[in-house]
Design a protein around this motif. Structure first.
Motif, PDB file in Angstrom:
ATOM      1  N   THR A 131       0.862  -1.178   0.000  1.00 18.85           N
ATOM      2  CA  THR A 131       0.000   0.000   0.000  1.00 18.85           C
ATOM      3  C   THR A 131       0.899   1.229   0.000  1.00 18.85           C
ATOM      4  N   ARG A 132       0.854   1.981  -1.085  1.00 16.03           N
ATOM      5  CA  ARG A 132       1.661   3.194  -1.189  1.00 16.03           C
ATOM      6  C   ARG A 132       0.843   4.373  -0.686  1.00 16.03           C
ATOM      7  N   CYS A 133       1.367   5.051   0.324  1.00  9.25           N
ATOM      8  CA  CYS A 133       0.651   6.161   0.951  1.00  9.25           C
ATOM      9  C   CYS A 133       1.137   7.520   0.463  1.00  9.25           C
ATOM     10  N   GLY A 134       2.151   7.539  -0.412  1.00  8.06           N
ATOM     11  CA  GLY A 134       2.632   8.786  -0.970  1.00  8.06           C
ATOM     12  C   GLY A 134       3.501   9.561  -0.003  1.00  8.06           C
TER      13      GLY A 134
ATOM     14  N   ALA B  65      -4.297   8.136   4.596  1.00  8.20           N
ATOM     15  CA  ALA B  65      -3.500   8.096   5.835  1.00  8.20           C
ATOM     16  C   ALA B  65      -3.265   9.493   6.393  1.00  8.20           C
ATOM     17  N   ALA B  66      -2.983  10.461   5.527  1.00  9.63           N
ATOM     18  CA  ALA B  66      -2.720  11.816   6.003  1.00  9.63           C
ATOM     19  C   ALA B  66      -3.958  12.421   6.641  1.00  9.63           C
ATOM     20  N   GLY B  67      -5.122  12.214   6.006  1.00 10.41           N
ATOM     21  CA  GLY B  67      -6.369  12.731   6.567  1.00 10.41           C
ATOM     22  C   GLY B  67      -6.719  12.095   7.895  1.00 10.41           C
ATOM     23  N   ASP B  68      -6.459  10.800   8.022  1.00  5.06           N
ATOM     24  CA  ASP B  68      -6.727  10.116   9.286  1.00  5.06           C
ATOM     25  C   ASP B  68      -5.835  10.649  10.403  1.00  5.06           C
ATOM     26  N   TYR B  69      -4.623  11.034  10.049  1.00  3.22           N
ATOM     27  CA  TYR B  69      -3.679  11.581  11.026  1.00  3.22           C
ATOM     28  C   TYR B  69      -4.184  12.919  11.572  1.00  3.22           C
ATOM     29  N   VAL B  70      -4.664  13.784  10.703  1.00  2.00           N
ATOM     30  CA  VAL B  70      -5.231  15.053  11.151  1.00  2.00           C
ATOM     31  C   VAL B  70      -6.485  14.811  11.979  1.00  2.00           C
ATOM     32  N   ALA B  71      -7.331  13.882  11.524  1.00  2.00           N
ATOM     33  CA  ALA B  71      -8.594  13.604  12.230  1.00  2.00           C
ATOM     34  C   ALA B  71      -8.334  13.084  13.636  1.00  2.00           C
ATOM     35  N   ARG B  72      -7.238  12.367  13.838  1.00  2.00           N
ATOM     36  CA  ARG B  72      -6.888  11.864  15.168  1.00  2.00           C
ATOM     37  C   ARG B  72      -6.855  13.013  16.174  1.00  2.00           C
ATOM     38  N   TYR B  73      -6.263  14.131  15.800  1.00  2.00           N
ATOM     39  CA  TYR B  73      -6.102  15.252  16.718  1.00  2.00           C
ATOM     40  C   TYR B  73      -7.300  16.191  16.719  1.00  2.00           C
ATOM     41  N   ALA B  74      -7.989  16.292  15.598  1.00  2.00           N
ATOM     42  CA  ALA B  74      -9.215  17.086  15.589  1.00  2.00           C
ATOM     43  C   ALA B  74     -10.243  16.477  16.526  1.00  2.00           C
ATOM     44  N   THR B  75     -10.351  15.160  16.525  1.00  2.00           N
ATOM     45  CA  THR B  75     -11.296  14.470  17.398  1.00  2.00           C
ATOM     46  C   THR B  75     -10.881  14.578  18.865  1.00  2.00           C
ATOM     47  N   ALA B  76      -9.591  14.476  19.129  1.00  2.00           N
ATOM     48  CA  ALA B  76      -9.116  14.468  20.510  1.00  2.00           C
ATOM     49  C   ALA B  76      -9.160  15.849  21.160  1.00  2.00           C
ATOM     50  N   PHE B  77      -8.870  16.894  20.392  1.00  2.00           N
ATOM     51  CA  PHE B  77      -8.774  18.236  20.973  1.00  2.00           C
ATOM     52  C   PHE B  77     -10.015  19.092  20.738  1.00  2.00           C
ATOM     53  N   GLY B  78     -10.762  18.818  19.694  1.00  2.00           N
ATOM     54  CA  GLY B  78     -11.998  19.550  19.451  1.00  2.00           C
ATOM     55  C   GLY B  78     -11.819  20.744  18.537  1.00  2.00           C
ATOM     56  N   ALA B  79     -12.949  21.211  18.000  1.00  2.00           N
ATOM     57  CA  ALA B  79     -12.940  22.220  16.947  1.00  2.00           C
ATOM     58  C   ALA B  79     -12.644  23.626  17.443  1.00  2.00           C
TER      59      ALA B  79
END
Length: 469
Positions: A68-71, A153-167
């Protein structure tokens, strides 16, 4: 110098990281370590990285493993994606060193490889040139293995912290993003905006810029200060090339060292036990954590110490700022799963979110810590054998140390955990250590004021240059 393992990953000159050498190391990794049946591949923005990634992909395919190539993406984002899929991974990056060098970082399905894994990989290459891995495939697979591309993968990485810290975690903050050639340059903007901050993109570069977050040069420091004044910023953030080391300034452009970002992040997440290299700021010892365990320098050593403390609220960080989360933390807006690899985004976002939540500036938050200050830099062009011989001469000879070190105080303690770290009666500390990744000699200084730490650093860099440069 032939490619070799350093403090974190395999490194070498691009000219020596030929397709054959890259394939040999890839096969040795896949033959000697757990794979999970699939390989994730990512790379940084160095000109040589796509070519090396193609060699890794071809070698894995020749062994019958789907890829799986994630770029182009941050190392921690690749590691996160691979671990969630139960797969191994290879990141093509030379981290913070110049573009004429590159490297490979290997990940098991459980996380970053250990020093024992490095030894197994090296042994699997066989004696001599490293062109005969121990268990290569005898024949090519009958059908071509699957090769897929993903940009999730990159979007999931950002979402990890958006979910944890809030908008609204960074609401009202105006944050400069020094983009240069960081593989996280767009991700940092996305993360700031996802947490409610205003991101100001600064100085993207099509040429690779080797940013070392542990030794930022005076010109860059001046540029950071100017940006803060010009744009009215609350902070500037950045990373090294593969985005596993953070760089953060306060509103004046003053850099907040990585070993200050680390304990600030740890406290915000409720950590109780700290694992950090011997080179890290000793302020953490007075911050109320139940235990601080010192290791050799390099994330594999920090990870090994953290694994010995599994089940506790343990985190790790390095003086370069890379942060490792070893437990399921309760972040302000939601849970934050462990990530046992060096990460840059967490120690960027957490101190900024903590300062805002407490109604402070980042500089005010830093000022609450015990008054210990560090400075670090390096002398380039020093070969490892020269560094080793010089340190050996100091280790066993108190008179030689007294002649070399210039602090105006007697030595109180000598620590040889990694290099030579000398504490003096005044509390001043000078730590000398060869780089594990490049022909460089590093110097770390610590004192009760930033001015004194910088004075110690410059004094001993000059002495190192005179003796070895």
């Amino acid at each position: 110098m032939a490619p070799k393992f350093g403090t974190s990953g395999l490194r070498g000159l691009v000219t020596e990281l030929t397709d054959d050498v890259v394939a040999d190391y890839t096969r040795a990794f896949l033959a000697s370590c757990p794979t999970g049946g699939r390989v994730f591949v990512g790379w940084d923005l160095r000109p040589s990285s796509p070519r090396i990634a193609a060699a890794v992909t071809a070698a894995a395919g020749a062994m019958g493993l789907p890829v799986t190539r994630c770029g182009a993406l941050p190392t921690p984002a690749l590691a996160l994606a691979a671990m969630e899929a139960g797969a191994c991974a290879v990141m093509i990056t030379g981290s913070h060193i110049p573009a004429d060098r590159n490297g490979l970082k290997f990940y098991l399905p459980t996380g970053e490889i250990s020093k024992a894994d490095e030894a197994r990989i090296s042994a699997a290459l066989g004696p001599g040139s490293g062109t005969t891995p121990g268990t290569p495939p005898e024949t090519a697979p009958e059908t071509a293995p699957e090769v897929t591309d993903t940009d999730e993968a990159a979007g999931d990485y950002v979402a990890r912290y958006a979910t944890a810290f809030g908008a609204s975690a960074l609401g009202g903050l105006k944050i400069g993003v020094y983009q240069h050639s960081s593989v996280a340059r767009d991700i940092m903007v996305q993360a700031v905006e996802a947490l409610g901050g205003m991101a100001v993109a600064l100085a993207p570069s099509d040429t690779f810029v080797p940013v070392d977050t542990e030794a930022v040069d005076p010109d860059t420091r001046g540029m950071l200060n100017a940006w803060c004044r010009e744009h009215g910023l609350d902070a500037v953030i950045s990373t090294d090339g593969d985005a596993d080391r953070p760089m953060v300034t306060d509103a004046t452009g003053r850099i907040v060292p990585g070993d200050v970002l680390g304990p600030l992040t740890a406290g915000f997440l409720g950590a109780e036990v700290i694992c950090t290299p011997v080179s890290s700021n000793t302020a953490v010892d007075g911050m109320g954590f139940s235990r601080v365990l010192r290791t050799r320098i390099g994330s594999p050593y920090v990870i090994a110490a953290m694994e010995d403390l599994a089940g506790q609220k343990v985190v790790g960080y390095e003086a370069n700022g890379g942060f490792l989360l070893g437990f399921a933390a309760a972040a302000p807006a939601g849970p934050l799963a462990p990530l046992m690899t060096r990460d840059s985004l967490l120690p960027i976002l957490a101190p900024l979110a903590r300062a805002r939540a407490e109604g402070r500036t980042l500089a005010d938050l830093v000022a609450t810590l015990p008054a210990r200050f560090t400075a670090a830099d390096r002398v380039a062009g020093i070969e490892p054998e020269d560094s080793a011989a010089f340190l050996d001469g100091l280790r066993g000879d108190a008179a030689a140390r007294a002649a070399f070190f210039d602090t105006g105080s007697d030595e109180a303690e000598v620590d040889e955990t990694d290099g030579l770290r000398v504490t003096f009666a005044t509390g001043d500390i000078v730590h000398l250590r060869p780089s594990g990744n490049a022909p460089e000699f590093r110097c770390y200084a610590e004192a009760d004021s930033p001015e004194r730490a910088e004075e110690l650093l410059q004094t001993h860099l000059a002495k190192l240059t005179e003796r070895l440069g």
